[in-house]
Write an enzyme that holds these catalytic residues in place. Sequence first.
Site, short mmCIF file in Angstrom:
data_model
loop_
_atom_site.label_atom_id
_atom_site.label_comp_id
_atom_site.label_asym_id
_atom_site.label_seq_id
_atom_site.Cartn_x
_atom_site.Cartn_y
_atom_site.Cartn_z
CG HIS A 23 -1.53 1.34 1.52
ND1 HIS A 23 -2.44 1.95 0.69
CD2 HIS A 23 -1.33 2.22 2.55
CE1 HIS A 23 -2.79 3.13 1.20
NE2 HIS A 23 -2.12 3.32 2.33
CG ASP A 29 6.61 17.41 -26.91
OD1 ASP A 29 6.98 16.84 -25.86
OD2 ASP A 29 5.68 16.96 -27.62
CD1 TRP A 88 6.46 3.47 4.11
CD2 TRP A 88 7.47 4.31 2.29
NE1 TRP A 88 6.82 4.77 4.38
CE2 TRP A 88 7.45 5.31 3.29
CE3 TRP A 88 8.05 4.62 1.06
CZ2 TRP A 88 7.98 6.59 3.09
CZ3 TRP A 88 8.58 5.89 0.88
CH2 TRP A 88 8.55 6.86 1.88
CB SER A 145 10.71 5.83 -14.33
OG SER A 145 9.65 6.72 -14.49
CB SER A 146 12.04 9.32 -10.58
OG SER A 146 10.86 8.77 -10.13
CG HIS A 174 12.38 14.69 5.15
ND1 HIS A 174 11.24 14.59 5.91
CD2 HIS A 174 12.43 15.95 4.72
CE1 HIS A 174 10.64 15.74 5.94
NE2 HIS A 174 11.33 16.60 5.23
CD GLU A 190 9.48 10.01 -2.88
OE1 GLU A 190 10.46 10.33 -3.60
OE2 GLU A 190 8.38 9.68 -3.33
CE1 TYR A 232 8.37 19.36 3.48
CE2 TYR A 232 10.15 17.85 3.97
CZ TYR A 232 9.17 18.70 4.40
OH TYR A 232 8.97 18.89 5.72
CB SER A 249 0.81 28.71 -6.11
OG SER A 249 1.31 28.31 -4.87
CG HIS A 264 12.39 14.34 10.79
ND1 HIS A 264 12.30 15.52 10.11
CD2 HIS A 264 11.80 13.43 10.00
CE1 HIS A 264 11.65 15.32 8.97
NE2 HIS A 264 11.35 14.06 8.88
CG HIS A 265 11.66 9.94 8.94
ND1 HIS A 265 10.31 9.85 8.81
CD2 HIS A 265 12.03 10.97 8.15
CE1 HIS A 265 9.87 10.77 7.95
NE2 HIS A 265 10.91 11.47 7.55
CB THR A 275 5.65 25.08 5.41
OG1 THR A 275 6.84 24.31 5.23
CG2 THR A 275 4.49 24.35 4.79
CE LYS A 309 6.00 27.00 -1.15
NZ LYS A 309 5.38 27.48 -2.38
NE ARG A 359 4.07 3.35 10.46
CZ ARG A 359 4.84 4.09 9.66
NH1 ARG A 359 5.70 4.98 10.18
NH2 ARG A 359 4.79 3.96 8.36
C1 HEA Z 1 1.04 8.34 -0.69
C2 HEA Z 1 -0.12 8.35 -0.49
C3 HEA Z 1 -1.06 7.53 0.34
C4 HEA Z 1 -2.41 7.54 0.11
C5 HEA Z 1 -3.16 8.29 -0.95
C6 HEA Z 1 -2.97 6.67 1.11
C7 HEA Z 1 -4.34 6.41 1.20
C8 HEA Z 1 -4.93 5.68 2.23
N1 HEA Z 1 -4.29 5.05 3.27
FE1 HEA Z 1 -2.28 4.93 3.52
N2 HEA Z 1 -0.27 4.82 3.76
C9 HEA Z 1 0.69 5.45 3.01
C10 HEA Z 1 0.46 6.34 1.97
C11 HEA Z 1 -0.81 6.65 1.46
N3 HEA Z 1 -1.99 6.14 1.93
C12 HEA Z 1 2.00 5.08 3.45
C13 HEA Z 1 3.34 5.57 2.88
C14 HEA Z 1 1.82 4.19 4.52
C15 HEA Z 1 2.89 3.51 5.38
C16 HEA Z 1 3.12 2.12 4.94
C17 HEA Z 1 4.04 1.42 5.86
O1 HEA Z 1 3.81 1.44 7.08
O2 HEA Z 1 5.03 0.87 5.38
C18 HEA Z 1 0.38 4.06 4.70
C19 HEA Z 1 -0.22 3.28 5.70
C20 HEA Z 1 -1.57 3.24 5.95
C21 HEA Z 1 -2.16 2.63 7.10
C22 HEA Z 1 -1.41 1.98 8.26
C23 HEA Z 1 -1.18 0.55 7.98
C24 HEA Z 1 -0.37 -0.07 9.06
O3 HEA Z 1 0.39 0.61 9.75
O4 HEA Z 1 -0.47 -1.30 9.17
C25 HEA Z 1 -3.52 2.77 6.98
C26 HEA Z 1 -4.51 2.30 7.96
O5 HEA Z 1 -5.53 2.81 8.09
C27 HEA Z 1 -3.76 3.47 5.74
C28 HEA Z 1 -5.02 3.80 5.23
C29 HEA Z 1 -5.23 4.50 4.06
C30 HEA Z 1 -6.55 4.76 3.51
C31 HEA Z 1 -7.84 4.30 4.08
C32 HEA Z 1 -6.35 5.49 2.36
C33 HEA Z 1 -7.42 6.00 1.42
O6 HEA Z 1 -7.22 7.37 1.17
C34 HEA Z 1 -7.44 5.24 0.13
C35 HEA Z 1 -8.68 5.56 -0.65
C36 HEA Z 1 -8.70 5.00 -2.04
C37 HEA Z 1 -9.37 3.91 -2.45
C38 HEA Z 1 -10.12 3.06 -1.49
C39 HEA Z 1 -9.36 3.45 -3.88
C40 HEA Z 1 -10.63 3.65 -4.64
C41 HEA Z 1 -11.70 2.67 -4.43
C42 HEA Z 1 -11.74 1.37 -4.84
C43 HEA Z 1 -10.62 0.65 -5.44
C44 HEA Z 1 -12.96 0.57 -4.70
C45 HEA Z 1 -12.98 -0.30 -3.52
C46 HEA Z 1 -13.58 0.46 -2.40
C47 HEA Z 1 -14.21 -0.08 -1.36
C48 HEA Z 1 -14.34 -1.55 -1.16
C49 HEA Z 1 -14.89 0.80 -0.36
N4 HEA Z 1 -2.56 3.73 5.13
C1 HEA Z 2 3.67 15.15 1.74
C2 HEA Z 2 4.32 14.58 2.65
C3 HEA Z 2 4.80 15.17 3.95
C4 HEA Z 2 4.94 16.47 4.35
C5 HEA Z 2 4.69 17.73 3.58
C6 HEA Z 2 5.44 16.41 5.70
C7 HEA Z 2 5.72 17.54 6.45
C8 HEA Z 2 6.35 17.50 7.69
N1 HEA Z 2 6.66 16.38 8.42
FE1 HEA Z 2 6.22 14.47 7.90
N2 HEA Z 2 6.04 12.56 7.26
C9 HEA Z 2 5.57 12.14 6.05
C10 HEA Z 2 5.14 12.95 5.02
C11 HEA Z 2 5.18 14.33 5.06
N3 HEA Z 2 5.56 15.10 6.10
C12 HEA Z 2 5.55 10.71 5.97
C13 HEA Z 2 5.11 9.87 4.79
C14 HEA Z 2 6.05 10.25 7.20
C15 HEA Z 2 6.18 8.83 7.71
C16 HEA Z 2 7.12 7.97 6.99
C17 HEA Z 2 7.10 6.60 7.57
O1 HEA Z 2 7.66 6.41 8.66
O2 HEA Z 2 6.48 5.69 6.97
C18 HEA Z 2 6.36 11.44 7.97
C19 HEA Z 2 6.90 11.40 9.24
C20 HEA Z 2 7.38 12.51 9.91
C21 HEA Z 2 8.18 12.45 11.08
C22 HEA Z 2 8.68 11.17 11.76
C23 HEA Z 2 7.66 10.68 12.68
C24 HEA Z 2 8.04 9.37 13.25
O3 HEA Z 2 8.14 8.39 12.51
O4 HEA Z 2 8.25 9.36 14.45
C25 HEA Z 2 8.43 13.74 11.47
C26 HEA Z 2 9.25 14.13 12.64
O5 HEA Z 2 9.79 15.13 12.71
C27 HEA Z 2 7.79 14.60 10.49
C28 HEA Z 2 7.81 15.98 10.53
C29 HEA Z 2 7.28 16.80 9.54
C30 HEA Z 2 7.36 18.25 9.57
C31 HEA Z 2 7.96 19.10 10.64
C32 HEA Z 2 6.79 18.68 8.39
C33 HEA Z 2 6.69 20.12 7.95
O6 HEA Z 2 7.08 20.25 6.62
C34 HEA Z 2 5.30 20.69 8.14
C35 HEA Z 2 5.31 22.19 7.95
C36 HEA Z 2 3.93 22.79 7.93
C37 HEA Z 2 3.35 23.48 8.93
C38 HEA Z 2 3.99 23.64 10.26
C39 HEA Z 2 1.97 24.08 8.79
C40 HEA Z 2 1.91 25.47 8.21
C41 HEA Z 2 2.72 26.47 8.93
C42 HEA Z 2 2.25 27.56 9.57
C43 HEA Z 2 0.79 27.88 9.59
C44 HEA Z 2 3.25 28.48 10.19
C45 HEA Z 2 3.27 28.56 11.66
C46 HEA Z 2 3.55 27.27 12.32
C47 HEA Z 2 4.38 27.09 13.35
C48 HEA Z 2 5.26 28.15 13.90
C49 HEA Z 2 4.43 25.74 14.01
N4 HEA Z 2 7.15 13.82 9.57
CU LIG Z 3 10.54 13.43 7.10
#
Ligand code: HEA
Ligand code: HEA
Ligand SMILES: [Cu+2]
Lengths: 282, 413, 528
Positions: free
Chosen positions: C79, C108, C144, C171-172, C255, C257, C259, C270, C304-305, C330, C333, C452
Amino acid sequence: MSQESGHYYVPAPSGWPIVGSTALLFMAFGAALTMNKMELGYGLLAVGFAILIYMLFGWFGTVARESESGKFNAAVDRSFRWGMGWFILTEVMFFAAFFGALFYMRVFSLPWLGDADHSLLWPDFVAEWPTAGPGTHEQFTPMGAWGLPAINTLLLLTSGVTCTLAHWALQAGKRESLKMWLLATIFLGVLFLGLQIYEYGHAYADLNLKLTSGAYGSTFFMLTGFHGFHVTLGAIMLTVIYFRCAAGHFTPEKHFGFEGVAWYWHFVDVVWLGLFIFVYLM
Amino acid sequence: MTDFKPAEYKGHSGLKYLRIKSRLKSVKISNHVGGYMSSKLVGLAGVSALALYSSMAVGSKYNFPEPQSIIAREIYDQHIWLMWICLVIFIGVFGVMFYSILKHRKSLGYKAANFHHSTSVEVVWTVIPCLILIVMAYPATKTVIAMKDTSQPDISIKVTGYQWMWGYDYLHGEGEGVSFFSKLSTPKAQIENREPKGEHYLLEVDNRLVVPVGKKVRIILTANDVIHAWWVPALGIKQDAIPGFIRDTWFTADNPGIYRGQCAELCGKDHGYMPIVVEVLEADAYSQWVAAQQGELKAAAVQATADAEKEFTIDELITKGEQVYAAACAACHQPNGQGIPGAFAALDGSELVNGPVSAHIGIVVKGKTGTAMTPFGHLSDVDLAAVITYERNAWSNKTGDVVQPSEISQFRN
Amino acid sequence: MAAVQDHGHSHGHDDHHPTGIMRWITTTNHKDIGTMYLWFSFAMFLVGGTLAMGIRAELYQPGIQILEPELFNQFTTLHGLIMVFGAIMPAFVGFANWQVPMMIGAPDMAFARMNNWSFWLLPVAATLLVVSFFVPGGAAAGGWTFYPPLSTQGGLGVDMMIFAVHILGASSIMGSINIITTILNMRAPGMTMMKMPLFVWTWLITAYLLVLVMPVLAGVVTMLLTDRHFGTSFFNAAGGGDPVLFQHIFWFFGHPEVYIMILPSFGIISEVIPAFSRKPLFGYSSMVYATASIAILSCFVWAHHMFTAGMPVTGQLFFMYATMLIAVPTGVKVFNWTATMWRGSMTFETPMLFSIGFIFLFVIGGFSGVICAIVPIDIQVQDTYYVIAHFHYVLVSGSLFAIFAGIYYWLPKWTGRMYNETLGKWHFWLSMVFFNITFFVQHFLGLAGMPRRIPDYALQFADFNMISSLGAFGFGLTQLFFLYIVINCIRSGEKAPQKPWEGATTLEWTALPTPAPYHSFETPPVVK
Ligand code: HEA
Ligand code: HEA
Ligand SMILES: [Cu+2]
Ligand code: CUA
């Protein structure tokens, strides 16, 4: 951004990409099966590889023809330069991952493994680079810097010079000396590879230094191995360029194909210097 | 995940809390604000989901469990404090935005202005967040430094993560020498929904980690196979256990009680099934526990030396082996010995199991690198001999071989 | 600069290309390729979403119901991988393919044929990932993030995943080099860097991040592969390596990634906010600088992860401070968007609704990110559902909502037809409600102590999990509804005018007819 005459060339629909994808599909499945000692693996791998070679010939042949028939204007040429430049940056980052691993082990994890806390797990381990790690008992001798590696450094540096000489010759329109310097570059590259293979043999046979020799063996062989692989690619590309030169391709003004490969060759050179310092010397 | 009755929880007004309150100025503010603002906030809660979140933060269900150590308490308070800061920013930003959304719409005939930048405003909203961040980081920095200070513990315990259980060895301090494994004790029938689930479903173990109240306990972590993480929320500690490396952390439990946690790093199939239960006892009770443990340990040692020499009958070994198998091996190889195709080798009919004994002992004691079959050398000679004998004679395997503990100890040397 | 499409020997400017399936397989047209990217991404979204539905169905109640633990881990792992690499990233590349040339007045992409290959590598990788479910031992099950030594234990499925990651990386890399070159080299006369639409800027910066970090990912999976099969010891303490080394290298990629998955969203938002506020974007240049700062900072915060992996205290503090700093650009923005809306003349068509929804929910996700960044608190929430909630707020209501906003915004330009506004609004509101039901309660689950990646949980988590699952099913069905809206638009939408959005100012609306012709700017527009 400038306005220039002529058209930006957009190639016609092409089948080569899908051929390349098919090749990778076969290769990926083949490699995965082979590594798990399953049937079909080698077969798929070989088929994939064959398709890949076919694709490379076809694709690059097409590009060379396009280039020679004058389809690339100055803007396209600039695109190629940007493209090659960033591609080399990605290669740099690829090597950076492995260098990073080397630094991390030497600076952080190895000292940790040898510290007081860790004597609980590894009572007799003395943290000294080079190491095969606390759990390995096989001894090996690390690779010295001043034998073959130093000679190899000279060879590669020289090849950088000959490559530049070839470039100058091309710019001056001296086709014969262009070909000669190119041949010299290729020769030096191949010689480098030969010595590298000899060195590996020596490591396995006499030093008991293997890919499996813990942290040292892993970083040594992976870094030098990937470098060697890049030298191989570079040498192949130079050979292609040689044949294109022999066929009369490139002009003193327009020869990006040549330059791109030359950049690549210099990049391989620089990586080697990094290797020589951090893997062999330090 | 703490065992306590919600009614007993007095929030932040408790005496204990006052004692540490001076530690963090920020905490004082947070609770202050929390005190008189929460009634006003009830109205806003409907507007902002975050407000809802914050105002419910006092109940344990919506927040961290009641903190039981200084560090846990600091974490708890900082979290509340941050929630308030975020809430204020949130209301500020979205107050403006929603005002604009309500008033500056085309349907109301509002004409667009044409301004598109203002350096002074932009500087202000760059600098203010910086200041807010400093305010957030300051208390956190102090806590980080305190968390990392594992020096001068009263008791040191080595914790080893195994797929899928924990090993505890008391290294220093009262209890030195005590050593045992701790495994999930929830019956399979509950997990498979064949029986009603008990109160502490999935959070109960056969042997709890026992520590005295008010003493600094240093936890020294490592792992046998893959990375695990030792986490007890109420005590405010979580630390990964890394195979081949040592990590440490510490806690001092404030109150006697039972605190439950879980492995917090994906460690394979049964990652969800390796809970941690810490029992905090008063000093005397702890001493009694230690005495009892050490008594058992001695008896076991005597038994072990006797066993090492002893010749067991095949039936004794098979009976014992079946138990060991169920406890240590069945998770992967399955009770019926069929394993899981592709992932875990089948032992029923396995060539190795039906082949020479030495290879069989070898793979069990030493494991096979790069696979989930990790070394089981931490089991006793008797257990190993028993389980190997059992495997060689269970299911369709009918070698009739008997492996004695002495053979295992020979192999080890 | 003008363009010519090469048609074998006949030089012509007609829309001459192979038809049927061969058109799609061999195309070098950025619009065709963009379309394929978008459909591919949607297909992968359905696959990844189906896996999420499996996860949520298993977690509907405590106890093991439908997925055995091992299979559950495979679901979680795939997933994450499929959503990240198969759904979100390709969707943005699809946008870049369609929009970048049109927005900068280019004929293009710079490398049109390589562009085709960038796309056609994706189905190969997707095949590897999906087929791995059916091989002996099943798919990769180490998350993942595939941390070793757990991922050294798996079987064939893990190797297939590794090769899939290699191919996705290739690809990327090709895609991003293409985008960088196009932007730097092919802008129309007069289109200076600081006149480029913000979407183009965000993609330029994203592409740089990709070029920097994808090769590092390729490197680390290669080390994993050699550790698995060739006896190296990068991640094995017995050989002098360190499992945590993997985490450092992985997150150096990982990380940035995240962003990579949010910066293009910022770009889309925007574009949309000013268009529907009928007012120029506030603080254009500070937006550019903020984007660049986020990208640069993102390369120094990876650990931070790993706050619970055990680091020296200086490391923890450094990474905490650096991470917190990202809140500043951020925030800039968010404030700029608010200021753009301020005293605008707003209307609330679907793209605008999704954009506002984006800002609202992304900020919640950003705040929970900052809370995660505070080391002591992260010690409690790391590897819990709090983190799951955090990143679904930034990824689903962040990236995905921005993708929806962008699709509704540009669909008229792409198809020549309008989508059904009423249905679009329904899609937004249903998504909004179900999304929050699904993921808001996960904050509570995390705080209360639910780890989790577990298939089964203690009883005190039961009620919130049930709510979350119900929300997820609703959210999933809503996305099928979205598919219907798009198909409905393509088939029978009303004809769209050249510029359906009053406030739109970028080239694709002002200088091109609707639908956009097959070859956009054969003669470049002149930008004043
Ligand atoms: C990048 C984008 C992304 C997106 C879009 C989503 C979308 C969703 N994610 Fe996920 N998620 C991740 C990225 C994302 N996730 C990542 C990186 C992890 C961590 C994995 C890891 O731990 O290694 C994670 C993990 C994660 C967990 C934790 C699993 C665990 O720790 O064991 C859960 C649990 O609730 C969850 C739920 C969902 C749900 C409900 C949606 C929904 O938004 C999805 C909605 C979309 C659909 C459902 C598809 C359309 C509908 C159909 C195909 C028809 C069938 C529909 C029905 C039967 C109702 N996600
Ligand atoms: C689109 C993806 C995305 C984005 C944009 C961010 C944004 C941020 N993330 Fe997140 N993050 C993930 C995707 C993302 N993250 C994913 C996928 C994981 C889990 C991966 C995994 O383990 O599977 C993760 C996990 C993760 C962790 C690790 C957690 C853990 O495993 O214990 C941390 C810890 O620092 C973190 C921090 C942040 C911070 C500080 C930002 C900042 O960029 C946020 C900045 C934005 C704001 C703060 C809001 C707007 C700001 C204001 C209104 C200004 C005023 C605010 C203040 C002064 C506070 N993220
Ligand atoms: Cu991070
Ligand atoms: Cu042990 Cu998870």
